[in-house]
Design an enzyme around this catalytic site. Structure first.
Site, PDB file in Angstrom:
ATOM      1  N   HIS A 111       0.936  -1.356  -0.084  1.00  0.00           N
ATOM      2  CA  HIS A 111      -0.027  -0.030   0.081  1.00  0.00           C
ATOM      3  C   HIS A 111       0.786   1.197  -0.031  1.00  0.00           C
ATOM      4  O   HIS A 111       2.252   1.021   0.017  1.00  0.00           O
ATOM      5  CB  HIS A 111      -0.880   0.065   1.027  1.00  0.00           C
ATOM      6  CG  HIS A 111      -0.373  -0.008   2.436  1.00  0.00           C
ATOM      7  ND1 HIS A 111       0.489  -0.851   2.792  1.00  0.00           N
ATOM      8  CD2 HIS A 111      -0.497   0.905   3.512  1.00  0.00           C
ATOM      9  CE1 HIS A 111       0.831  -0.878   4.363  1.00  0.00           C
ATOM     10  NE2 HIS A 111       0.419   0.506   4.648  1.00  0.00           N
TER      11      HIS A 111
ATOM     12  N   ASP B  29       6.003   4.443   5.128  1.00  0.00           N
ATOM     13  CA  ASP B  29       6.813   3.479   6.005  1.00  0.00           C
ATOM     14  C   ASP B  29       6.711   2.019   5.304  1.00  0.00           C
ATOM     15  O   ASP B  29       7.661   1.324   5.672  1.00  0.00           O
ATOM     16  CB  ASP B  29       6.273   3.433   7.301  1.00  0.00           C
ATOM     17  CG  ASP B  29       4.854   2.806   7.393  1.00  0.00           C
ATOM     18  OD1 ASP B  29       3.907   3.218   6.726  1.00  0.00           O
ATOM     19  OD2 ASP B  29       4.441   1.775   8.359  1.00  0.00           O
TER      20      ASP B  29
ATOM     21  N   HIS C  81      -7.538  -1.099   5.467  1.00  0.00           N
ATOM     22  CA  HIS C  81      -6.593  -0.035   5.888  1.00  0.00           C
ATOM     23  C   HIS C  81      -6.327   1.134   4.992  1.00  0.00           C
ATOM     24  O   HIS C  81      -6.208   2.147   5.470  1.00  0.00           O
ATOM     25  CB  HIS C  81      -5.043  -1.076   6.165  1.00  0.00           C
ATOM     26  CG  HIS C  81      -3.943   0.033   6.706  1.00  0.00           C
ATOM     27  ND1 HIS C  81      -3.786   0.376   8.023  1.00  0.00           N
ATOM     28  CD2 HIS C  81      -2.801   0.295   6.240  1.00  0.00           C
ATOM     29  CE1 HIS C  81      -2.746   1.135   8.096  1.00  0.00           C
ATOM     30  NE2 HIS C  81      -2.144   0.964   7.127  1.00  0.00           N
TER      31      HIS C  81
ATOM     32  N   HIS D 227       4.796  -4.939  10.295  1.00  0.00           N
ATOM     33  CA  HIS D 227       5.242  -4.205  11.296  1.00  0.00           C
ATOM     34  C   HIS D 227       5.550  -5.503  12.646  1.00  0.00           C
ATOM     35  O   HIS D 227       4.571  -6.477  12.803  1.00  0.00           O
ATOM     36  CB  HIS D 227       4.409  -3.124  12.246  1.00  0.00           C
ATOM     37  CG  HIS D 227       4.157  -2.224  11.153  1.00  0.00           C
ATOM     38  ND1 HIS D 227       5.080  -0.906  11.486  1.00  0.00           N
ATOM     39  CD2 HIS D 227       3.668  -1.744  10.146  1.00  0.00           C
ATOM     40  CE1 HIS D 227       4.741   0.105  10.609  1.00  0.00           C
ATOM     41  NE2 HIS D 227       3.738  -0.470   9.836  1.00  0.00           N
TER      42      HIS D 227
HETATM   43 ZN   LIG Z   1       2.674   0.313   8.159  1.00  0.00          ZN
HETATM   44 ZN   LIG Z   2       0.067   1.466   6.580  1.00  0.00          ZN
END
Ligand SMILES: [Zn+2]
Ligand SMILES: [Zn+2]
Length: 255
Positions: free
Chosen positions: A54, A58, A112, A167
Site C-alpha cells: 500500500h 513507511d 487499512h 510491523h
Molecule cells: Zn505500516
Molecule cells: Zn499502513
C-alpha cells in the site's frame, strides 16, 4: 523461495523474496533504500522488483532511493497510481507476479487503505498492514465491512500459511487481546512465548494463519468470550460478525 526479513525504521519489516534457481529477488515494502541494498548485496541476489502492499510512506519510502541508479519493476494496486512512487505494474485481484521462476498471486484486501493488496507466494503471505500478527491495521481509508471482507478472504487460505506482516506489533497486540479473551489458553500461551522472544529482541514474525485464527481477536468475531467482554461495555451491541469486528477495532484504537 527464500524469504529474508529486513527490520527497518522503528518496527517495520521489509522482505527480500529470492528465487533460488535464478537468484532474482523482489523486495516487499522497502521503508528505506540503503539497508535493502546492503542486504541484497550480502545475499548476492539480483534485485528486480519492488512489491508495495500500500502507499503509506513507511512501506514505500525506499522506492525512490532504490530506483535512483537502477531500473526495477514496481508493483502496487492500480488505484494507487500517483500514490506509489515509480509504479510500473499496476495490479488487481488475481494478477500474477513473477520473480525468476517463482509465481505469486495478488489479493485485493482494502480496509487499512483503499488500495491495499497482499502478495501470496506458495504458503508465504505478505499482507502489509491488513492482517498483523495478533492484530489488524487501523481503518484509515476503508470501512469495517471492507476490512472484515478482506480478513475473511485471508482466513480462507490454508492454516499453514505463513503470515509476514509489515510491523513487529505482536506483543502489544496480544496485551490487548488478553483484555477481551483472558480464558483462551492458546492466547495465554502465545502471549507468554512472545514476551519471552521480545525480551531477547527476537522477531515474532511470521506466524501461521492457524495461530491467528486461534488467538487474533480481529478474526474471532464468533468467540463467545469476546462477545461477552464487548457486551459488558456496550450492552446493546449486535453480535453479527461485522459489528463484533468493528467494536473490537474501535476498542483497540483507544487502547
Ligand atoms: Zn505500516
Ligand atoms: Zn499502513
Amino acid at each position: 523461495m527464500k524469504v529474508v526479513q529486513i527490520p527497518l525504521l522503528r518496527d517495520n519489516y521489509a522482505y527480500l523474496l529470492v528465487c533460488q534457481t535464478t537468484n532474482s529477488a523482489a523486495v516487499i515494502d522497502p521503508s528505506e533504500a540503503e539497508p535493502v541494498l546492503r542486504r541484497a548485496e550480502q545475499e548476492k541476489v539480483d534485485l528486480k522488483a519492488i512489491l508495495n502492499t500500500h502507499h503509506h510512506r513507511d512501506h514505500t519510502g525506499g522506492n525512490e532511493g532504490l530506483l535512483a541508479n537502477r531500473s526495477l519493476e514496481v508493483y502496487g494496486h492500480k488505484s494507487d497510481e500517483g500514490r506509489i512512487p515509480g509504479l510500473t505494474h499496476p495490479v488487481e485481484e488475481g494478477d500474477d507476479v513473477v520473480i525468476g521462476e517463482e509465481k505469486g498471486k495478488v489479493l485485493f484486501i482494502p480496509g487499512h487503505t483503499t488500495g491495499h493488496v497482499a502478495y501470496l507466494f506458495g504458503s508465504n503471505l505478505f499482507c502489509g498492514d491488513t492482517l498483523f500478527t495478533a492484530g489488524c491495521g487501523r481503518l484509515f481509508e476503508g470501512t469495517p465491512e471492507q476490512m472484515h471482507e478482506s480478513l475473511k478472504k485471508l482466513m480462507a487460505l490454508p492454516d499453514n500459511t505463513k503470515v509476514y506482516c509489515g510491523h513487529e506489533y505482536t506483543e502489544s497486540n496480544l496485551r490487548f487481546a488478553m483484555t477481551l479473551e483472558p480464558r483462551n489458553h492458546k492466547l495465554v500461551s502465545r502471549f507468554e512465548r512472545v514476551q519471552g522472544l521480545r525480551s531477547r529482541g527476537v522477531s515474532t514474525v511470521p506466524s501461521t494463519l492457524e495461530e491467528e485464527k486461534q488467538t487474533n481477536p480481529f478474526l474471532r468475531w464468533d468467540s463467545k468470550e469476546i462477545q461477552t467482554s464487548l457486551k459488558t461495555n456496550a450492552p446493546g451491541l449486535r453480535l453479527d460478525p461485522v459489528s463484533v469486528f468493528a467494536s473490537v477495532r474501535k476498542l483497540k484504537d483507544s487502547f
